[in-house]
Design a protein around this motif. Structure first.
Motif, PDB file in Angstrom:
ATOM      1  N   VAL A 189     -25.003 -27.958  10.341  1.00 19.44           N
ATOM      2  CA  VAL A 189     -24.606 -28.314   8.906  1.00 19.44           C
ATOM      3  C   VAL A 189     -23.252 -28.840   8.960  1.00 19.44           C
ATOM      4  CG1 VAL A 189     -24.046 -27.240   6.840  1.00 19.44           C
ATOM      5  CG2 VAL A 189     -25.968 -26.600   8.044  1.00 19.44           C
ATOM      6  N   GLY A 190     -22.190 -28.287   9.832  1.00 18.05           N
ATOM      7  CA  GLY A 190     -20.985 -28.615   9.865  1.00 18.05           C
ATOM      8  C   GLY A 190     -20.732 -30.047  10.148  1.00 18.05           C
ATOM      9  N   ARG A 191     -21.630 -30.406  11.166  1.00 22.02           N
ATOM     10  CA  ARG A 191     -21.294 -31.865  11.532  1.00 22.02           C
ATOM     11  C   ARG A 191     -22.203 -32.969  10.989  1.00 22.02           C
ATOM     12  NH1 ARG A 191     -17.933 -31.526  15.927  1.00 22.02           N
ATOM     13  NH2 ARG A 191     -17.948 -29.379  17.137  1.00 22.02           N
ATOM     14  N   SER A 192     -23.016 -32.398   9.930  1.00 19.91           N
ATOM     15  CA  SER A 192     -23.649 -33.207   9.238  1.00 19.91           C
ATOM     16  C   SER A 192     -22.903 -34.379   8.327  1.00 19.91           C
ATOM     17  CB  SER A 192     -24.774 -32.542   8.419  1.00 19.91           C
ATOM     18  OG  SER A 192     -23.878 -32.187   7.289  1.00 19.91           O
ATOM     19  N   GLY A 193     -21.819 -34.152   7.813  1.00 17.45           N
ATOM     20  CA  GLY A 193     -20.941 -34.780   7.326  1.00 17.45           C
ATOM     21  C   GLY A 193     -21.439 -34.673   5.722  1.00 17.45           C
ATOM     22  N   LEU A 194     -22.300 -33.959   5.309  1.00 16.45           N
ATOM     23  CA  LEU A 194     -23.019 -33.770   4.084  1.00 16.45           C
ATOM     24  C   LEU A 194     -22.160 -32.805   3.164  1.00 16.45           C
ATOM     25  CD1 LEU A 194     -26.736 -34.267   4.952  1.00 16.45           C
ATOM     26  CD2 LEU A 194     -25.093 -36.273   4.029  1.00 16.45           C
TER      27      LEU A 194
END
Length: 401
Positions: A189-194
Motif C-alpha cells: 500500500v505504501g509504495r502503490s502511490g495511491l
C-alpha cells in the motif's frame, strides 16, 4: 580393584545420566549469571544459580533464535532441557531448548526490551513523525478483511466523507504468519502511490493476540513506510510497539478513521469561509484598481490627448528653432576662428615673404645659401622668386661688416 580411564569413566557417567528419565526434558529455575553470547557460533553459554548451588547451561543457536527476549545476568528464568555430561571437561550441563523469564511475563519483557532498543535508535522520536494530510483523497487500510475493525472504519468513513476512497490490503492480524503479512501489506500500500495516509490496526485482544503488532519487523516496516501511518490496535488501554513508532496512535480503529478522514460538513464550511475571504480580497483589489483608474482619468493627457499632443508639438518646433539657431551661430564662430588662423598661417608662409620682393638663393645642389662665404665669384646660383626662378652668375663677393 578396577582401574578406569578418564574417558571410560566419563562415558559411564554420561550414559547413566542419559538413562535417567527424570533428567531428560526437565524444568529448572534459577538466575542467569556469566552469560555469554558466542558471536561466531551464535550459541548461548551461561550459569543457572540459586542461593545454594549453580549449574552450567548451554543453548544452541537454533533454539536461541526462538527466544523472544534477550537474556542477561541477574534475570530469573525457567529453563527446559536435558542434563548431560560434557565429557571433554567432565562437567554436567543443562542443554536448554526452551527459556522463559520468571516473574514478569515473557511477552511483556520482550515488548519492553524491543521498545527500549527502538527508542535508542530514535524510531519513537516525535521529530521524525509526519503530520497527516488535511484533505486525503484515498486512505489505505491494513487489517483483516473479516474483522470488526474494517467495518468500523468503513462506517465512520461513509458517515464523515463518502468521497474519500478506501483501499484495503487484507492481512492476518494474529498468529505466526501475521507479522510477515502485515509487513507485505504495508509495503504494497505504501509504495502503490495511491494513498495519502494508512490506517493499520485491529480490534482488541490479549497481549498474545496483539503480539504481531509488537514484533520488530512490523515496527520497522511502519517506520520505513513512505506514507504517514496511523496505528489503531486494540482498545484505548492497549499499547503496542506499532503505536510507538507510527506517525500517530489512535485509541481504536473508529477513532483512526475520525482522525484520518475530514468530515464533509467541515470541509464545506471551510470552503465557504475561503470563498468569503477570497471574495472580500477581490473586492478590495477591484476598489483599489478603480481608484487608480479614476486618478489616471484625471490626467490632462488622458482627458484631452489631442491638446496635449499640440502642446508638445509646439514645444518640439521651438526646440528645433533653438537648435538651428545655435548650430548657425556655432558654425559662424568656427569660421571666424578659421579665417584668423589662416591669416596667421599665411603671414608665416615663405611664399608670402617672396611676394614682398625677397628671393631665396640656392646653389647647384638646391641647398639654400645663407652666407656670402657659401659661394665663390664666378659660381652660378639659383634665385627663387614668388613667380619663378633665375640663374645668376656671381661676379664678386662683398662682405658686410
Amino acid at each position: 580393584m578396577q582401574i578406569w580411564t578418564v574417558k571410560d569413566l566419563n562415558n559411564l557417567i554420561g550414559g547413566t545420566l542419559q538413562r535417567q528419565p527424570v533428567l531428560r526434558g526437565c524444568w529448572v529455575t534459577g538466575e542467569i549469571s556469566n552469560f555469554k553470547h558466542h558471536a561466531p557460533s551464535g550459541h548461548w553459554y551461561f550459569t543457572l544459580k540459586d542461593k545454594q548451588a549453580s549449574l552450567r547451561a548451554v543453548m544452541f543457536r537454533s533454539r536461541a533464535a526462538l527466544v523472544p527476549f534477550a537474556p542477561g545476568n541477574g534475570l530469573k528464568v525457567l529453563a527446559h532441557g536435558d542434563v548431560r555430561l560434557y565429557e571433554k571437561d567432565g562437567s554436567i550441563q543443562l542443554y536448554v531448548d526452551e527459556l522463559s523469564p520468571r516473574g514478569t511475563g515473557e511477552l511483556f519483557l520482550a515488548h519492553e526490551q524491543l521498545k527500549a532498543r527502538l527508542a535508542a535508535e530514535g524510531l519513537g522520536d516525535a521529530a521524525r513523525k509526519r503530520s497527516l494530510p488535511a484533505y486525503p483523497s484515498c486512505v489505505g487500510i491494513v487489517t483483516s478483511a473479516a474483522g470488526a475493525a474494517l467495518h468500523d472504519i468503513i462506517r465512520v468513513a461513509r458517515r464523515r466523507n463518502p468521497q474519500v476512497r478506501l483501499l484495503l490490503a487484507p492481512t492476518a492480524v494474529q498468529g505466526a504468519e501475521a507479522p510477515g503479512e502485515l509487513v507485505r501489506a504495508l509495503d504494497r500500500v505504501g509504495r502503490s502511490g495511491l494513498c495519502d495516509v494508512i490506517i493499520m490496526g485491529r480490534g482488541g485482544g490479549s497481549l498474545e493476540e496483539l503480539w504481531a503488532f509488537n514484533t520488530e519487523e512490523v515496527a520497522r516496516a511502519v517506520a520505513a513506510c513512505p506514507v504517514p501511518v496511523i496505528s489503531a490496535v486494540g482498545h484505548e488501554i492497549d499499547f503496542t510497539i506499532a503505536d510507538f513508532v507510527a506517525d500517530l496512535r489512535a485509541p481504536t480503529p473508529s477513532a483512526a478513521a475520525e482522525l484520518a478522514i475530514p468530515a464533509a460538513e467541515e470541509m464545506a464550511g471551510t470552503l465557504l469561509g475561503m470563498e468569503s475571504r477570497l471574495k472580500k480580497a477581490l473586492e478590495g483589489v477591484f476598489w483599489r484598481k478603480g481608484c487608480q483608474l479614476d486618478l489616471l482619468r484625471q490626467r490632462p493627457g488622458l482627458r484631452d490627448p489631442r491638446s496635449c499632443l499640440n502642446v508638445r508639438a509646439q514645444r518640439l518646433i521651438a526646440l528645433d528653432e533653438r537648435l538651428m539657431s545655435a548650430k548657425t551661430g556655432l558654425i559662424s564662430k568656427k569660421n571666424d576662428i578659421l579665417h584668423l588662423f589662416s591669416s596667421r598661417l599665411h603671414a608665416l608662409s615663405p611664399l608670402a615673404v617672396l611676394s614682398r620682393g625677397y628671393g631665396v638663393l640656392q646653389d647647384d645642389q638646391g641647398c639654400v645659401i645663407c652666407s656670402v662665404h657659401d659661394v665663390e665669384p664666378g659660381a652660378v646660383v639659383g634665385v627663387r622668386l614668388a613667380d619663378g626662378s633665375l640663374e645668376c652668375e656671381v661676379k664678386t663677393r662683398v662682405e658686410i661688416v
